[in-house]
Design an enzyme around this catalytic site. Structure first.
Site, PDB file in Angstrom:
ATOM      1  CG  ASN A 218      -0.256  -0.181   2.374  1.00  0.00           C
ATOM      2  OD1 ASN A 218       0.593   0.851   2.767  1.00  0.00           O
ATOM      3  ND2 ASN A 218      -0.415  -1.250   3.262  1.00  0.00           N
ATOM      4  CG  ASP A 287      -6.722  -5.286   6.288  1.00  0.00           C
ATOM      5  OD1 ASP A 287      -6.353  -5.384   7.193  1.00  0.00           O
ATOM      6  OD2 ASP A 287      -7.353  -4.650   5.475  1.00  0.00           O
ATOM      7  N   PRO A 313      -2.926 -12.073  10.063  1.00  0.00           N
ATOM      8  CG  PRO A 313      -1.092 -12.411  11.406  1.00  0.00           C
ATOM      9  CD  PRO A 313      -1.375 -12.668  10.007  1.00  0.00           C
ATOM     10  CB  ILE A 315      -0.477  -6.858  14.576  1.00  0.00           C
ATOM     11  CG1 ILE A 315       0.223  -7.581  13.488  1.00  0.00           C
ATOM     12  CG2 ILE A 315       0.654  -6.920  15.991  1.00  0.00           C
ATOM     13  CD1 ILE A 315       1.065  -6.863  12.723  1.00  0.00           C
ATOM     14  CG  PHE A 331      -2.462   5.477  13.226  1.00  0.00           C
ATOM     15  CD1 PHE A 331      -1.579   5.213  14.579  1.00  0.00           C
ATOM     16  CD2 PHE A 331      -2.529   6.890  12.921  1.00  0.00           C
ATOM     17  CE1 PHE A 331      -0.964   6.246  15.021  1.00  0.00           C
ATOM     18  CE2 PHE A 331      -1.899   7.904  13.357  1.00  0.00           C
ATOM     19  CZ  PHE A 331      -0.986   7.514  14.446  1.00  0.00           C
ATOM     20  CE  LYS A 349      -8.218  -2.780  13.817  1.00  0.00           C
ATOM     21  NZ  LYS A 349      -7.378  -3.875  13.140  1.00  0.00           N
TER      22      LYS A 349
HETATM   23  O1  C5P Z   1      -8.670  -2.771  10.661  1.00  0.00           O
HETATM   24  P1  C5P Z   1      -7.873  -1.478  10.020  1.00  0.00           P
HETATM   25  O2  C5P Z   1      -6.641  -2.259   9.169  1.00  0.00           O
HETATM   26  O3  C5P Z   1      -8.318  -0.519   9.694  1.00  0.00           O
HETATM   27  O4  C5P Z   1      -7.111  -1.241  11.391  1.00  0.00           O
HETATM   28  C1  C5P Z   1      -5.891  -0.121  11.538  1.00  0.00           C
HETATM   29  C2  C5P Z   1      -5.258  -0.464  12.769  1.00  0.00           C
HETATM   30  O5  C5P Z   1      -5.040  -1.759  13.049  1.00  0.00           O
HETATM   31  C3  C5P Z   1      -3.748   0.016  12.377  1.00  0.00           C
HETATM   32  O6  C5P Z   1      -3.410   0.497  13.805  1.00  0.00           O
HETATM   33  C4  C5P Z   1      -2.953  -1.097  12.203  1.00  0.00           C
HETATM   34  O7  C5P Z   1      -1.514  -0.821  12.480  1.00  0.00           O
HETATM   35  C5  C5P Z   1      -3.615  -2.083  12.688  1.00  0.00           C
HETATM   36  N1  C5P Z   1      -3.701  -3.534  12.095  1.00  0.00           N
HETATM   37  C6  C5P Z   1      -2.843  -4.663  12.529  1.00  0.00           C
HETATM   38  N2  C5P Z   1      -3.095  -5.880  11.939  1.00  0.00           N
HETATM   39  C7  C5P Z   1      -3.394  -5.966  10.965  1.00  0.00           C
HETATM   40  C8  C5P Z   1      -4.221  -4.999  10.339  1.00  0.00           C
HETATM   41  C9  C5P Z   1      -4.205  -3.576  11.006  1.00  0.00           C
HETATM   42  O8  C5P Z   1      -2.441  -4.589  13.820  1.00  0.00           O
HETATM   43  N3  C5P Z   1      -3.597  -7.311  10.229  1.00  0.00           N
END
Ligand code: C5P
Length: 411
Positions: A218, A287, A313, A315, A331, A349
């Site tokens: 991205n 994702d 996963p 995180i 974020f 989350k």
């Molecule tokens: O669900 P979304 O991707 O919009 O959420 C963004 C937040 O979740 C960010 O803080 C990003 O670093 C974290 N994130 C994560 N692991 C993922 C996807 C997003 O920790 N696989």
């Protein structure tokens, strides 16, 4: 109440400051600044460049600082040419005022052809730079690019202010007021709001390989996460920065851990999350990934190609599910319904705080130098108006420190 009894008045006591002076009319203002720093019992050593000495005599600063003024890279003394290393290690902070365009250019490109630039290059201490120059020189593309390079490496700029200039023009390029300089130095040396805490920051994009040469990724540049790591380090935290592939140098004071895929980022974060106090997840984690990437480069064919993508996963969710979880900030990069989506993410989350930014807005967010953030937590929110990512990161760190302590107090 005497000045010395005021809270914060003793911040400068025995703090060691290298004051670098480069060429410019504003060099004379350094005299008053050094006098005031000394009055608050800071230990000052002054380095003057050759052109600085054309504007102000070293004897003035010697008398005011109470120390010899350093002017030569290779002096004939008994230090075997090691003065630059000694000064670099001696100080708690380096302040360069006034900083010329030439000095900024040299520092941005790692030149070390005089004592001041060499000390800056050899030091790991915070560097504050107060520029003063003609407005055209300040606005020149080269100077602005040098400023950007230096800011990304953790150098802090104080000013310049705008107004009447010594050359008769009006515009940006004036040295900021001595009062403001003094306040910034004191703030930089005050005990940090995150002192003693372990902070983990994720930053940048991840790469999910399809075959040995192609990947899904991205537009994240990593700038926001790097600015947060830097601001956390400035605030006294011990910082680990788990970073996807970006074109940035790690900020001063943050320990970098390089990763490529979401899976790698997950492993590196999970192995540290249980013993850190704060996690700021600024990474734009993919994702989906492609399962096991093809071992050889996929050949071009006439038929359409279907990729089966599997979820990566989450995180942040994995961290907030830990029995001993850090204060967690996620974020949310949104293109619509910013606040509502961020609220949902806060709950989904189970994080302590969400920093939401509108990535569809002009000139902010992904790959830009500026941002605008809505910070939300359970029971409150703050809008951080548009500003450089460095400025927003410092504000965000202050809010994180407050919420972290509020949570501790109610636990
Ligand atoms: O669900 P979304 O991707 O919009 O959420 C963004 C937040 O979740 C960010 O803080 C990003 O670093 C974290 N994130 C994560 N692991 C993922 C996807 C997003 O920790 N696989």
């Amino acid at each position: 109440m005497e000045d010395k009894d005021k809270p914060g008045a003793r911040v400068l006591e025995h703090k060691r400051i290298v004051v670098g002076v480069t060429g410019g009319i504003a060099a004379y203002k350094t005299a008053d600044l050094v006098r005031r720093l000394r009055a608050d019992e800071a230990d000052i050593k002054v380095i003057m460049t050759r052109s600085a000495q054309a504007f102000l005599g070293p004897l003035t600063l010697q008398a005011l600082s109470g120390n010899p003024v350093y002017t030569e890279l290779l002096s004939k003394g008994s230090d075997a040419g090691m003065q630059h290393i000694e000064l670099a290690r001696w100080c708690d902070l380096i302040l360069v005022t006034p900083a010329s365009a030439n000095f900024m250019a040299k520092l941005a490109h790692g030149l070390a052809d005089d004592l001041l630039t060499t000390v800056c290059l050899a030091s790991t201490r915070p560097i504050l730079v107060a520029p003063a120059m003609n407005r055209e020189m300040w606005l020149a593309a080269a100077t602005q690019e040098n400023k950007q390079i230096l800011e990304q490496r953790g150098v802090r700029f104080l000013g310049p202010a705008a107004g009447d200039q010594a050359c008769g023009e009006v515009g940006p390029g004036r040295l900021i007021d001595t009062d403001d300089l003094f306040a910034e130095i004191t703030a930089a040396l005050a005990p940090g709001v995150l002192r003693g805490l372990e902070v983990l920051v994720t930053a940048g994009p991840t790469r999910e390989y399809i075959d040995p040469v192609r990947y899904l990724s991205n537009r994240s540049s990593g700038k926001m996460g790097y600015a947060i790591a830097q601001a956390a380090a400035e605030a006294g935290a011990s910082v680990t920065l788990v970073s996807g592939p970006v074109a940035l140098a790690p900020p001063r004071g943050a320990e970098p851990v390089w990763v490529s895929s979401a899976e790698e980022m997950y492993r590196e974060v999970m192995s540290r999350a249980h013993h850190c106090d704060v996690l700021v997840a600024a990474a734009a984690v993919a994702d989906y990934h492609c399962g096991v990437p093809a071992l050889r480069k996929l050949k071009r064919g006439g038929a359409s190609l279907t990729l089966t993508l599997l979820p990566t996963p989450d995180i942040v969710k994995a961290v907030t599910a830990l029995a001993r979880r850090p204060f967690t900030v996620a974020f949310a990069a949104e293109t619509e319904n910013l606040v509502a989506n961020a609220q949902n993410k806060l709950e989904d989350k189970a994080v302590d705080m969400i920093a939401a930014n509108d990535v569809a807005a002009n000139g902010v967010g992904f790959d830009h130098d500026r941002n605008e953030i809505e910070v939300l937590w359970r029971g409150g929110s703050i809008h951080l108006a548009k500003g450089s990512k460095q400025t927003l990161a410092r504000r965000l760190i202050r809010i994180i420190a407050e919420r972290y302590r509020a949570k501790k107090d109610t636990a």
